[in-house]
Design an enzyme around this catalytic site. Sequence first.
Site, PDB file in Angstrom:
ATOM      1  N   GLU A 102       0.853  -1.199   0.000  1.00  0.00           N
ATOM      2  CA  GLU A 102       0.000   0.000   0.000  1.00  0.00           C
ATOM      3  C   GLU A 102       0.884   1.242   0.000  1.00  0.00           C
ATOM      4  O   GLU A 102       1.994   1.230   0.537  1.00  0.00           O
ATOM      5  CB  GLU A 102      -0.905  -0.082   1.242  1.00  0.00           C
ATOM      6  N   ASP A 106      -3.658   5.823   6.210  1.00  0.00           N
ATOM      7  CA  ASP A 106      -4.199   7.105   6.691  1.00  0.00           C
ATOM      8  C   ASP A 106      -5.213   6.811   7.803  1.00  0.00           C
ATOM      9  O   ASP A 106      -4.838   6.517   8.925  1.00  0.00           O
ATOM     10  CB  ASP A 106      -4.793   7.824   5.474  1.00  0.00           C
ATOM     11  N   VAL A 156       0.059  14.335   0.838  1.00  0.00           N
ATOM     12  CA  VAL A 156       1.254  14.173   0.012  1.00  0.00           C
ATOM     13  C   VAL A 156       0.911  13.613  -1.368  1.00  0.00           C
ATOM     14  O   VAL A 156      -0.081  12.907  -1.536  1.00  0.00           O
ATOM     15  CB  VAL A 156       2.289  13.256   0.707  1.00  0.00           C
TER      16      VAL A 156
END
Length: 191
Positions: A102, A106, A156
């Site tokens: 992955e 988050d 990001v």
Amino acid sequence: MLISREQIAHRVAELATQITNDFAGQPVILVGVLKGAAIFLSDLARAVRLDTTFDFIGTGSYGSQDTSPSGVGKGGWDSTGAVRLTKDVEQSLAGKNVLLVEDILDKGLTLSYLKNMLLAHRPKTLRTVALLDKPSRRVTPVEADYVGFTIPDRFVVGYGMDYAERYRNLPDICVLSGDGDLESTSTVPGH
Ligand code: IMP
Ligand code: MG
């Protein structure tokens, strides 16, 4: 820029060594989560010294699809709800060593959903690697077995990761500002 291509390459090599040692010569199926993990998987796969095959899995969310620049922090990625599968693996994982690859961990919704889904295949082992981890954002308590970098709560892009499908091809990992532009571009003279 948050993490340079040199830092990424160095850390990917370290992760690959650890993974090579942990799987101890056994074959492993690398399952990449589309599309964000594609670049990470391709670098990791070439550094791992194991008999590997690839597969890919796709996820989406039922959350808001607001991808306007003002939606940074809300829409596009910041799903509120359930994870849905958009592409399943193409082979049985029963009895196999599986490494789920992955890009970023988050809230944890995606990883916990995918772990449960893959465990239903009854693999021999299931491990997970996330290049990035934002632990301060976690909603579902889940951790990856291997983490490249722990980062603060910033959005990001680059090295596979996108904002509204853009910036995936940036070689470095960069922070996106609130207006949907790269913060660094506004500081480049002449831009
Ligand atoms: P989670 O279910 O909230 O853990 O979501 C994980 C997914 O959200 C990742 O696989 C990414 O696709 C996306 N995501 C979360 N944070 C970022 C980010 O900072 N940049 C790009 N994508 C992100
Ligand atoms: Mg992803």
